[in-house]
Design a protein around this motif. Sequence first.
Motif, short mmCIF file in Angstrom:
data_model
loop_
_atom_site.label_atom_id
_atom_site.label_comp_id
_atom_site.label_asym_id
_atom_site.label_seq_id
_atom_site.Cartn_x
_atom_site.Cartn_y
_atom_site.Cartn_z
N PRO A 1 0.82 -1.21 0.00
CA PRO A 1 0.00 0.00 0.00
C PRO A 1 0.86 1.27 0.00
CG PRO A 1 -0.49 -1.38 1.93
CD PRO A 1 0.63 -2.02 1.20
N LEU A 2 0.32 2.30 -0.61
CA LEU A 2 0.94 3.63 -0.62
C LEU A 2 -0.12 4.62 -0.21
CD1 LEU A 2 3.17 5.70 -1.33
CD2 LEU A 2 2.32 5.63 -3.69
N TRP A 3 0.14 5.32 0.89
CA TRP A 3 -0.75 6.37 1.38
C TRP A 3 -0.03 7.70 1.27
CZ3 TRP A 3 -3.39 4.65 6.60
CH2 TRP A 3 -4.15 3.51 6.37
N VAL A 4 -0.79 8.76 1.14
CA VAL A 4 -0.24 10.11 1.13
C VAL A 4 -0.81 10.85 2.34
CG1 VAL A 4 -0.02 12.29 -0.13
CG2 VAL A 4 -0.09 10.12 -1.39
N TYR A 5 0.09 11.33 3.20
CA TYR A 5 -0.32 12.10 4.38
C TYR A 5 -0.05 13.57 4.12
CZ TYR A 5 -0.43 13.85 9.18
OH TYR A 5 -0.69 14.57 10.31
N CYS A 6 -1.11 14.36 4.02
CA CYS A 6 -1.01 15.81 3.83
C CYS A 6 -0.96 16.44 5.21
CB CYS A 6 -2.20 16.32 3.02
SG CYS A 6 -2.28 15.61 1.37
N CYS A 7 0.24 16.70 5.68
CA CYS A 7 0.50 17.09 7.06
C CYS A 7 0.41 18.61 7.24
CB CYS A 7 1.87 16.58 7.46
SG CYS A 7 2.28 16.81 9.17
N GLY A 8 -0.75 19.10 7.62
CA GLY A 8 -0.91 20.52 7.87
C GLY A 8 -1.17 21.35 6.63
N LEU A 9 -1.47 20.71 5.54
CA LEU A 9 -1.76 21.42 4.29
C LEU A 9 -2.93 22.36 4.50
CD1 LEU A 9 -0.39 20.89 1.49
CD2 LEU A 9 -2.43 19.61 0.90
N ILE B 1 -5.54 8.72 1.14
CA ILE B 1 -5.06 10.05 1.54
C ILE B 1 -5.39 10.19 3.02
CG2 ILE B 1 -5.33 12.54 1.22
CD1 ILE B 1 -4.33 11.23 -1.31
N VAL B 2 -4.46 10.77 3.78
CA VAL B 2 -4.68 11.02 5.20
C VAL B 2 -4.46 12.50 5.46
CG1 VAL B 2 -3.93 10.46 7.55
CG2 VAL B 2 -3.82 8.71 5.77
N LEU C 1 3.78 8.57 2.15
CA LEU C 1 4.49 9.75 1.66
C LEU C 1 3.91 10.95 2.39
CD1 LEU C 1 6.31 11.39 -0.26
CD2 LEU C 1 4.40 11.34 -1.91
N VAL C 2 4.76 11.72 3.06
CA VAL C 2 4.32 12.88 3.82
C VAL C 2 4.62 14.14 3.03
CG1 VAL C 2 4.50 14.17 5.99
CG2 VAL C 2 4.80 11.67 5.99
#
Length: 164
Positions: free
Chosen positions: A6-14, A35-36, A110-111
């Motif tokens: 699995p590949l997730w994308v974490y949008c940290c504070g976007l 997406i997280v 991926l952050v």
Amino acid sequence: PRRRFPLWVYCCGLQDTHNFGSIIRSALFFGADAIVVPAYGAVKPTSTVSKVSSGAMECIDVYRVSDHEKLLDRVLNNGWSIVCATTSRAGSGQQHSVDSLPRLNAPTILVIGNEGSGIPDDVASLSSMNVHIPARAELPSYIDSLNAGVAAGIILSAIKFEGE
């Protein structure tokens, strides 16, 4: 997952809805599974985000988490890699240019950090690997990175897993 791991994308504070929509569309296009986003203090999945993503938001799981430290600790304890997008050779993990990104061999998050302040230190300290996109031209000192949505797309296009 759409691939071996699995590949997730974490949008940290976007903060920007257009960046978020762009990231969602790129994530779907390049085979990410989810997406997280933080539940508080960051962009939310809205109708504007859906429109910017050209409907991709309806085709990928979007999770809102109230405690990113708990999430990241849990995935690390379950063998996941955390890859942080950085502006150059910043951060604590292995350093790679997007041009020399090795094939990954574990589930990965991926952050992508905040448009102004980047990835918080508590998240960056957990990274297994940091990836940056080198500039191909001389730039004014006030331009040190790409738009978050553009950078996410470039990095997602470069991510490959062993066996692909």
